[in-house]
Design a protein around this motif. Sequence first.
Motif, PDB file in Angstrom:
ATOM      1  N   GLY A  72       0.813  -1.214   0.000  1.00 53.74           N
ATOM      2  CA  GLY A  72       0.000   0.000   0.000  1.00 53.74           C
ATOM      3  C   GLY A  72       0.846   1.263   0.000  1.00 53.74           C
ATOM      4  O   GLY A  72       1.838   1.361  -0.708  1.00 53.74           O
ATOM      5  N   GLY A  73       0.475   2.224   0.848  1.00 54.98           N
ATOM      6  CA  GLY A  73       1.166   3.507   0.865  1.00 54.98           C
ATOM      7  C   GLY A  73       0.465   4.530  -0.004  1.00 54.98           C
ATOM      8  O   GLY A  73      -0.731   4.433  -0.285  1.00 54.98           O
ATOM      9  N   LEU A  74       1.209   5.505  -0.459  1.00 57.32           N
ATOM     10  CA  LEU A  74       0.628   6.606  -1.226  1.00 57.32           C
ATOM     11  C   LEU A  74       0.280   6.221  -2.659  1.00 57.32           C
ATOM     12  O   LEU A  74      -0.200   7.066  -3.421  1.00 57.32           O
ATOM     13  CB  LEU A  74       1.585   7.800  -1.237  1.00 57.32           C
ATOM     14  CG  LEU A  74       1.934   8.391   0.139  1.00 57.32           C
ATOM     15  CD1 LEU A  74       2.748   9.667  -0.028  1.00 57.32           C
ATOM     16  CD2 LEU A  74       0.686   8.672   0.961  1.00 57.32           C
ATOM     17  N   THR A  75       0.495   4.966  -3.030  1.00 52.49           N
ATOM     18  CA  THR A  75       0.102   4.543  -4.381  1.00 52.49           C
ATOM     19  C   THR A  75      -1.401   4.660  -4.594  1.00 52.49           C
ATOM     20  O   THR A  75      -1.853   4.615  -5.744  1.00 52.49           O
ATOM     21  CB  THR A  75       0.535   3.089  -4.646  1.00 52.49           C
ATOM     22  OG1 THR A  75       0.064   2.248  -3.585  1.00 52.49           O
ATOM     23  CG2 THR A  75       2.049   2.990  -4.748  1.00 52.49           C
ATOM     24  N   TRP A  76      -2.178   4.825  -3.519  1.00 55.95           N
ATOM     25  CA  TRP A  76      -3.620   5.033  -3.691  1.00 55.95           C
ATOM     26  C   TRP A  76      -3.909   6.336  -4.448  1.00 55.95           C
ATOM     27  O   TRP A  76      -4.974   6.505  -5.029  1.00 55.95           O
ATOM     28  CB  TRP A  76      -4.332   5.046  -2.341  1.00 55.95           C
ATOM     29  CG  TRP A  76      -5.822   4.936  -2.481  1.00 55.95           C
ATOM     30  CD1 TRP A  76      -6.730   5.958  -2.504  1.00 55.95           C
ATOM     31  CD2 TRP A  76      -6.578   3.739  -2.690  1.00 55.95           C
ATOM     32  NE1 TRP A  76      -8.008   5.483  -2.698  1.00 55.95           N
ATOM     33  CE2 TRP A  76      -7.936   4.109  -2.808  1.00 55.95           C
ATOM     34  CE3 TRP A  76      -6.238   2.393  -2.771  1.00 55.95           C
ATOM     35  CZ2 TRP A  76      -8.957   3.177  -3.010  1.00 55.95           C
ATOM     36  CZ3 TRP A  76      -7.256   1.472  -2.968  1.00 55.95           C
ATOM     37  CH2 TRP A  76      -8.589   1.872  -3.085  1.00 55.95           C
ATOM     38  N   LEU A  77      -2.946   7.257  -4.489  1.00 60.62           N
ATOM     39  CA  LEU A  77      -3.112   8.476  -5.284  1.00 60.62           C
ATOM     40  C   LEU A  77      -3.397   8.147  -6.745  1.00 60.62           C
ATOM     41  O   LEU A  77      -4.070   8.912  -7.444  1.00 60.62           O
ATOM     42  CB  LEU A  77      -1.862   9.351  -5.187  1.00 60.62           C
ATOM     43  CG  LEU A  77      -1.602  10.059  -3.844  1.00 60.62           C
ATOM     44  CD1 LEU A  77      -0.234  10.711  -3.850  1.00 60.62           C
ATOM     45  CD2 LEU A  77      -2.677  11.089  -3.562  1.00 60.62           C
ATOM     46  N   ALA A 215       9.631   3.739   0.964  1.00 60.35           N
ATOM     47  CA  ALA A 215       8.902   3.038  -0.099  1.00 60.35           C
ATOM     48  C   ALA A 215       7.407   3.292   0.005  1.00 60.35           C
ATOM     49  O   ALA A 215       6.695   3.300  -1.007  1.00 60.35           O
ATOM     50  CB  ALA A 215       9.186   1.545  -0.040  1.00 60.35           C
ATOM     51  N   ARG A 216       6.905   3.518   1.222  1.00 60.65           N
ATOM     52  CA  ARG A 216       5.478   3.749   1.424  1.00 60.65           C
ATOM     53  C   ARG A 216       5.077   5.158   0.981  1.00 60.65           C
ATOM     54  O   ARG A 216       3.891   5.460   0.833  1.00 60.65           O
ATOM     55  CB  ARG A 216       5.111   3.512   2.886  1.00 60.65           C
ATOM     56  CG  ARG A 216       3.628   3.286   3.127  1.00 60.65           C
ATOM     57  CD  ARG A 216       3.386   2.656   4.476  1.00 60.65           C
ATOM     58  NE  ARG A 216       3.639   1.233   4.475  1.00 60.65           N
ATOM     59  CZ  ARG A 216       2.738   0.324   4.123  1.00 60.65           C
ATOM     60  NH1 ARG A 216       1.532   0.690   3.727  1.00 60.65           N
ATOM     61  NH2 ARG A 216       3.036  -0.951   4.148  1.00 60.65           N
ATOM     62  N   LEU A 217       6.048   6.039   0.752  1.00 60.66           N
ATOM     63  CA  LEU A 217       5.758   7.399   0.311  1.00 60.66           C
ATOM     64  C   LEU A 217       5.720   7.523  -1.208  1.00 60.66           C
ATOM     65  O   LEU A 217       5.442   8.602  -1.738  1.00 60.66           O
ATOM     66  CB  LEU A 217       6.794   8.373   0.880  1.00 60.66           C
ATOM     67  CG  LEU A 217       6.881   8.463   2.408  1.00 60.66           C
ATOM     68  CD1 LEU A 217       7.930   9.479   2.819  1.00 60.66           C
ATOM     69  CD2 LEU A 217       5.526   8.832   3.001  1.00 60.66           C
ATOM     70  N   VAL A 526       1.904  14.377 -11.759  1.00 64.20           N
ATOM     71  CA  VAL A 526       3.164  14.951 -11.272  1.00 64.20           C
ATOM     72  C   VAL A 526       3.232  14.873  -9.748  1.00 64.20           C
ATOM     73  O   VAL A 526       4.265  14.514  -9.173  1.00 64.20           O
ATOM     74  CB  VAL A 526       3.315  16.411 -11.753  1.00 64.20           C
ATOM     75  CG1 VAL A 526       4.504  17.081 -11.071  1.00 64.20           C
ATOM     76  CG2 VAL A 526       3.500  16.460 -13.266  1.00 64.20           C
ATOM     77  N   VAL A 527       2.126  15.202  -9.085  1.00 64.88           N
ATOM     78  CA  VAL A 527       2.105  15.131  -7.617  1.00 64.88           C
ATOM     79  C   VAL A 527       2.352  13.697  -7.157  1.00 64.88           C
ATOM     80  O   VAL A 527       3.139  13.452  -6.227  1.00 64.88           O
ATOM     81  CB  VAL A 527       0.763  15.653  -7.063  1.00 64.88           C
ATOM     82  CG1 VAL A 527       0.654  15.358  -5.567  1.00 64.88           C
ATOM     83  CG2 VAL A 527       0.635  17.146  -7.310  1.00 64.88           C
ATOM     84  N   ALA A 528       1.683  12.724  -7.798  1.00 69.01           N
ATOM     85  CA  ALA A 528       1.881  11.320  -7.415  1.00 69.01           C
ATOM     86  C   ALA A 528       3.308  10.877  -7.686  1.00 69.01           C
ATOM     87  O   ALA A 528       3.928  10.180  -6.865  1.00 69.01           O
ATOM     88  CB  ALA A 528       0.892  10.436  -8.172  1.00 69.01           C
ATOM     89  N   ASP A 529       3.849  11.286  -8.827  1.00 67.12           N
ATOM     90  CA  ASP A 529       5.207  10.887  -9.202  1.00 67.12           C
ATOM     91  C   ASP A 529       6.252  11.489  -8.262  1.00 67.12           C
ATOM     92  O   ASP A 529       7.256  10.852  -7.949  1.00 67.12           O
ATOM     93  CB  ASP A 529       5.480  11.312 -10.647  1.00 67.12           C
ATOM     94  CG  ASP A 529       6.832  10.827 -11.144  1.00 67.12           C
ATOM     95  OD1 ASP A 529       7.074   9.611 -11.098  1.00 67.12           O
ATOM     96  OD2 ASP A 529       7.642  11.674 -11.565  1.00 67.12           O
ATOM     97  N   GLN A 530       5.989  12.722  -7.830  1.00 65.25           N
ATOM     98  CA  GLN A 530       6.940  13.425  -6.965  1.00 65.25           C
ATOM     99  C   GLN A 530       6.568  13.327  -5.486  1.00 65.25           C
ATOM    100  O   GLN A 530       7.110  14.079  -4.667  1.00 65.25           O
ATOM    101  CB  GLN A 530       7.023  14.901  -7.382  1.00 65.25           C
ATOM    102  CG  GLN A 530       7.535  15.121  -8.789  1.00 65.25           C
ATOM    103  CD  GLN A 530       8.938  14.582  -8.969  1.00 65.25           C
ATOM    104  OE1 GLN A 530       9.820  14.842  -8.145  1.00 65.25           O
ATOM    105  NE2 GLN A 530       9.162  13.823 -10.040  1.00 65.25           N
ATOM    106  N   ALA A 531       5.645  12.417  -5.164  1.00 61.83           N
ATOM    107  CA  ALA A 531       5.178  12.299  -3.775  1.00 61.83           C
ATOM    108  C   ALA A 531       6.316  12.096  -2.780  1.00 61.83           C
ATOM    109  O   ALA A 531       6.310  12.713  -1.702  1.00 61.83           O
ATOM    110  CB  ALA A 531       4.146  11.176  -3.655  1.00 61.83           C
ATOM    111  N   PRO A 532       7.327  11.243  -3.070  1.00 58.54           N
ATOM    112  CA  PRO A 532       8.415  11.094  -2.088  1.00 58.54           C
ATOM    113  C   PRO A 532       9.115  12.414  -1.781  1.00 58.54           C
ATOM    114  O   PRO A 532       9.409  12.708  -0.613  1.00 58.54           O
ATOM    115  CB  PRO A 532       9.357  10.095  -2.766  1.00 58.54           C
ATOM    116  CG  PRO A 532       8.490   9.321  -3.697  1.00 58.54           C
ATOM    117  CD  PRO A 532       7.485  10.320  -4.205  1.00 58.54           C
ATOM    118  N   ALA A 533       9.358  13.217  -2.816  1.00 62.28           N
ATOM    119  CA  ALA A 533      10.033  14.505  -2.599  1.00 62.28           C
ATOM    120  C   ALA A 533       9.118  15.478  -1.855  1.00 62.28           C
ATOM    121  O   ALA A 533       9.558  16.192  -0.946  1.00 62.28           O
ATOM    122  CB  ALA A 533      10.463  15.099  -3.935  1.00 62.28           C
TER     123      ALA A 533
END
Length: 540
Positions: A72-77, A215-217, A526-533
């Motif tokens: 899981g994690g922020l991949t729900w975006l 990894a969860r971010l 873009v937000v999902a792709d750059q979520a870790p940053a």
Amino acid sequence: MEGLDWIVLVAYLGAMVLLSVWLSRGQESTEDYYVGGRNLPWWAVGISTMATQTSANSFIGIPAYVALKEGGGLTWLQYELAVPIAMILVMVLLIPFFRDLQLVSVYEYLEQRFDQRTRLVMSGVFLISRGLATGVGVYASAAVLTVCLGLPIWQCILLIGVITVIYDTLGGMAAVVWSDVIQMFVLLGGLVLCVWLAADSVGGLGEAISVHDSARLSGIGSGHGLGDGAKAPLWGFLVGGLVLYVSYYGVDQSQAQRELSAPTTADTKRSLVFNGLARFPMTLLYMLLGLAIGAAYWASPELQASVPSDSLDQMVPQFILMKLPAGVKGVLFAAILAAAMSSLDSALNSLSAATMRDFIEPFAPVDDDPKVAQAQMLKRSRVTTVGWGIAMTAAAFLFEGLSDTVVEGINKLGSVFYGPILAAFLAGLLDRRSRGTAMLAGVFVGVGVNVFLWQVIGDDVFWMWWNVTGLVVGIAVTVIGSRLMAPPDPAKLEGTTLSLADIPKREKGWTGMYAGLVAYFVFIYVVADQAPAIFGWLAE
């Protein structure tokens, strides 16, 4: 739960019932009851539509997915990626067409395009699929409330069912929309309050984010989900989500009925644009809630011990119950209950509307006096609503263990049906050779293929792809089967098929809005792709 919490909760429930009593004044026909006289403001329709999406299962399930679910994690975006594009397709292909036909049940269209049998079968498919999903929703919400309120689950099921049936039966679509508006603000307030309190309990939002594995971010999953074992594949969410949302917002009675309640086609489009823009920020709030409560979970052995490994959805209600003071708990449990009822009231009203319009009104005798006939039908509508309320409440006792996070389980169930149902409408609108018998075959074969993928193939095909397989199989069977039959009566095609050549002129005034939705799709990616940053920056 302490005395103050119960006072807050009872006051909220009482207000919902009183609102429905007030809104029931002046209802004279089924048109008033099921589509609010087609006079509900677009912004209220838009908020109501979004409230239905942000259910109790989202309130508890998405944070559990973010914080605890394996893979899981922020991949729900990624689940939000397809929403803006889907809104464009619904606004261009489906809503103007249905608005012109003055429908209450979208399945009325299928009788005009094909025949009455087709209408009844497809409406029946909707009633079965939505009825099952609603039963799951009632059970899932009750499973949360049993933790919150300390009541047996059967009492929680009855509490949700009875209150929802009362205000829905009295007020109809107007009660659904206006109660959803109120419930949305209660939900938002509760969500923001819960994020703040959870983050504060571990030293702030930055500290809460830093607790989680990097990894969860990540907001973008790897793989495609077709035999590669990916648990959150980008392409599965993007392509499967596009089909799911076009079907859900465009031809699912629970959503389309509400969209037909706004005064004009332009108003309906505005409500859809609102959803296309507002869902993503709401999802971000759920992400923050998952990260904040997840941090509190890992910091508290007591909280960890209270959440069973096979029921991860208990993380949010257990945190509220164990960590928050009296009064605040009541507000947050009211928010969870608001989320539950905002989804169930819409489903209940749509089940009643489809039953009345498709199965009762065409066959039930009425008085010769139009006013008396309207009163008869209105009474039957309320009785039908009560009947479905009893059915969905009873069905809730049958479901348990669909998935370790309920939000995923409910979406799996919907994905079995959404593609084939969308195939039925697209075949009717776009293929002048389509015949009803072939279309029904396509729907049932499509559903059958998806059940096979679920029960036999399992995780080798990511469940969001079922929307696509159902759509492709449904259309293929319809197209091939129709061409083995005689062409349809040309009279059946007048006013029931769509000319793509007319769309550019009709949609000329909306091209700027559609371009904006495409740009918003890029922004979400873009937000999902750059979520870790982004979340890493918030953690600093």
